[in-house]
Design a protein around this motif. Sequence first.
Motif, short mmCIF file in Angstrom:
data_model
loop_
_atom_site.label_atom_id
_atom_site.label_comp_id
_atom_site.label_asym_id
_atom_site.label_seq_id
_atom_site.Cartn_x
_atom_site.Cartn_y
_atom_site.Cartn_z
N SER A 177 0.82 -1.21 0.00
CA SER A 177 0.00 0.00 0.00
C SER A 177 0.85 1.26 0.00
O SER A 177 0.32 2.37 0.06
N ALA A 178 2.18 1.12 -0.05
CA ALA A 178 3.04 2.31 -0.10
C ALA A 178 4.38 1.94 -0.75
O ALA A 178 4.79 0.77 -0.71
N GLY A 179 5.02 2.95 -1.31
CA GLY A 179 6.28 2.71 -2.01
C GLY A 179 7.38 2.24 -1.06
O GLY A 179 8.32 1.55 -1.48
N MET A 180 7.27 2.60 0.22
CA MET A 180 8.37 2.29 1.14
C MET A 180 8.41 0.84 1.58
O MET A 180 9.40 0.39 2.14
N GLN A 181 7.33 0.09 1.34
CA GLN A 181 7.28 -1.25 1.92
C GLN A 181 8.44 -2.15 1.49
O GLN A 181 8.97 -2.89 2.29
N PHE A 224 -2.24 -0.86 -3.56
CA PHE A 224 -3.66 -1.18 -3.45
C PHE A 224 -4.09 -0.90 -2.01
O PHE A 224 -3.48 -1.40 -1.08
N ARG A 225 -5.13 -0.08 -1.84
CA ARG A 225 -5.63 0.20 -0.49
C ARG A 225 -7.10 -0.18 -0.38
O ARG A 225 -7.95 0.43 -0.99
N THR A 226 -7.37 -1.21 0.43
CA THR A 226 -8.77 -1.62 0.61
C THR A 226 -9.52 -0.62 1.47
O THR A 226 -10.74 -0.52 1.39
N GLU A 264 -0.89 4.32 -8.31
CA GLU A 264 0.58 4.28 -8.37
C GLU A 264 1.16 5.38 -7.51
O GLU A 264 0.65 6.51 -7.53
N MET A 265 2.20 5.04 -6.77
CA MET A 265 2.82 6.04 -5.92
C MET A 265 4.26 6.32 -6.39
O MET A 265 5.09 5.41 -6.47
N LEU A 266 4.48 7.59 -6.74
CA LEU A 266 5.84 8.00 -7.10
C LEU A 266 6.58 8.33 -5.81
O LEU A 266 6.00 8.95 -4.92
N PHE A 286 1.89 12.43 10.87
CA PHE A 286 2.85 11.46 11.39
C PHE A 286 2.61 10.19 10.62
O PHE A 286 1.48 9.73 10.50
N TRP A 287 3.66 9.61 10.04
CA TRP A 287 3.41 8.49 9.15
C TRP A 287 4.04 7.19 9.61
O TRP A 287 5.20 7.13 9.98
N ILE A 288 3.23 6.15 9.59
CA ILE A 288 3.72 4.80 9.88
C ILE A 288 2.89 3.83 9.03
O ILE A 288 1.69 4.04 8.84
N TRP A 292 1.81 15.56 -2.20
CA TRP A 292 3.08 14.87 -1.95
C TRP A 292 3.31 14.78 -0.44
O TRP A 292 3.16 15.78 0.26
N ASN A 293 3.66 13.60 -0.01
CA ASN A 293 3.91 13.40 1.42
C ASN A 293 5.40 13.14 1.64
O ASN A 293 5.95 12.19 1.07
N LEU A 294 6.06 13.98 2.43
CA LEU A 294 7.49 13.79 2.72
C LEU A 294 7.61 13.31 4.17
O LEU A 294 7.25 14.04 5.09
N VAL A 295 8.07 12.08 4.32
CA VAL A 295 8.17 11.53 5.67
C VAL A 295 9.62 11.58 6.13
O VAL A 295 10.52 11.15 5.40
N PHE A 296 9.82 12.12 7.32
CA PHE A 296 11.18 12.19 7.88
C PHE A 296 11.29 11.08 8.91
O PHE A 296 10.92 11.24 10.07
N VAL A 340 14.62 9.56 4.52
CA VAL A 340 13.51 10.28 3.90
C VAL A 340 12.71 9.27 3.09
O VAL A 340 13.29 8.45 2.38
N ASP A 341 11.39 9.33 3.22
CA ASP A 341 10.49 8.45 2.45
C ASP A 341 9.38 9.33 1.90
O ASP A 341 8.63 9.93 2.67
N THR A 342 9.31 9.47 0.58
CA THR A 342 8.25 10.35 0.07
C THR A 342 7.29 9.59 -0.83
O THR A 342 7.65 8.54 -1.39
N GLY A 343 6.09 10.12 -0.97
CA GLY A 343 5.10 9.48 -1.82
C GLY A 343 4.15 10.49 -2.43
O GLY A 343 3.58 11.33 -1.73
N ALA A 344 4.01 10.44 -3.76
CA ALA A 344 3.06 11.31 -4.46
C ALA A 344 2.21 10.43 -5.35
O ALA A 344 2.74 9.69 -6.18
N1 SER Z 1 5.04 6.32 3.03
C1 SER Z 1 4.39 7.57 2.81
C2 SER Z 1 3.01 7.42 2.23
O1 SER Z 1 2.64 6.35 1.83
C3 SER Z 1 5.24 8.40 1.90
O2 SER Z 1 5.64 7.66 0.80
O3 SER Z 1 2.29 8.38 2.19
#
Ligand code: SER
Length: 596
Positions: free
Chosen positions: A39-43, A71-73, A89-91, A168-170, A212-216, A235-239
């Motif tokens: 559900s996110a690019g960082m996984q 994919f987010r249910t 799609e997440m850039l 706050f992102w997790i 765009w979400n920029l996670v520190f 840094v983990d970002t997602g757009a």
């Molecule tokens: N992990 C964050 C998100 O999914 C940034 O990529 O929003």
Amino acid sequence: MYSSEEIRKRFLKFFQERGHQIVPSASLIPLDQTVLLTSAGMQQFVPYLSGEKSVLQDFKSRHLTSSQKCFRTLDIDSVGDDIHHTFFEMLGNWSIGEDSKKGYFKAGAIELALDFFIQELGLNKDKLWVTVFKGNEFIPEDEESIQIWQKNGIPLERIKEFGEKDNFWIAGDTGPCGPCSEIHYDRGSEFGCDSLDCGPNCPHCDRFVEAWNLVFMEYEKDQKGNYHKLSQKNVDTGAGLERLTAILQKKKSSFETDLFVGIIKKMEEVVQQKYEDQKRIFRIISDHIRGIVFLIAEGILPSNVERGYILRRILRRSIRYGQIIKAPGDFLLLLAKEVIKKYSSFYPELEEKQEEINKVIRKEENKFNQTLQRGLKEFDKLMISNPKIIGAKEAFKLYQSYGFPLELIKELARERKVGIDQEGFERELKKHQEISRKGSKAKFGGVDREAGYMATKLHTATHLLHQALRVVLGKQVQQMGSDINAERLRFDFFHNTKMDSEEIDHVERMVNQKIEEDLKVKKEEMSYQEAVQSGALAFFKEKYPEKVSVYSVGSFSKEICAGPHVKHTAELGKFKIIKESSSSAGVRRIKAVLLK
Ligand code: SER
């Protein structure tokens, strides 16, 4: 006007030119199976973000970029509005393990994001608003980011602070996490409301779109809920590509961008109705068909559990909506073709799986059509007495006997303006699951045996994998290690270079082919000497006893092994490689799963 393909390409190129390695999208089936679908690019980068693995061991740079299938249910009920999707799609761009010379953290991430939006895409800076974390009892307010945004020309009036929910992102409940800062795009007052405090995250309107979400990421949350500082900063970002495309193509909804117009036009053509007249249904079907195509291309099949159930839900929902708008029988196949056409240049696996995709859709349609009309009649019968609410037992019958997913029952109820005893339904479902769990426990003789059966299947799959690797990559492939649990197999083997996607695909296909052939698994006892002479593979590091067991799978594979194994390969289901990586010098590692 930028096409979505152009935006994706420019994003990856922009970061590549600034020292980032382009990493292909990971599978929608995540490596760590704590979530059902990616559900996110960082996984795919979690072990590197947490510091468990060194990023430079597996990548050329600590700076990475990707366009990830997600994919987010969670958003399934919101699909139909302007901006929510199940599949998207997440850039993203990552800086893993900041150190002063080579990595970047807050300032670097913010400057890169602004450069991309303003210099590269030409977005108007005055329309950018940002949000930052206001702090909580554990983690302080992110003053540093406020200063950096200001230094880069975003005035304080357009910087808003929010709490944990927004900033706050997790991913899930535990793991690497941190405060985040989001860029929101102001689409103008015509999209807005009259509320005085209208701004990013406005609860009344969608004038401001989170772009765009920029996670520190500098914390890790443990199972007890405590936060610890990570040994490194990331840094983990997602757009979201869909939203960004809507902004750049100046469309109110992502369904009106080029990502969807082909699918929607096709739908207008096949059902002879206008999108404008059936907006919600057209949007739901065109969202779901993308999910359907991408999930089936991953080897997922409709079922009543886990990922298979997610696929079944979106398929059956689309079939039913198709009937409402009187779509012809093959409409999902025609739409699937559009999806494949749109995405094949970036995701070539779709074209390769076209036949499989059609087969699965057709089969599920046939299956559901057999019960759908009878189920709808049953539902109408329930309505005769004019109930205020559909009881748990009735709802469960629709689920159990007619294959209606819960959303469909809820939707039917909503259409007739009656309620549904959802809690009761969940209780019935649990009760039923408990009964079938006990049934399978009796069949295999205990809870551990249930997990044991999966491990048994994975053992046999490991033999097929080993042999397929030897066929595809050559005889130098030799097992270096194997680890199996109830969820996945892990196989280490000698091989000098990274496997390319064609090789991975070839191996996967070969294993699935052997599963489909339903080969017999045969066990024989003999001396080690005899075994080796008969051509059985041996794990060379091991010391073998006097008598060894040799397992043959048809005439395809023969190995010395202590087992356990299944009797026939058709028991295995569908084999899927979820990761190929380096294990140590000259040794590659494959992780794979069996899908229902
Ligand atoms: N992990 C964050 C998100 O999914 C940034 O990529 O929003």
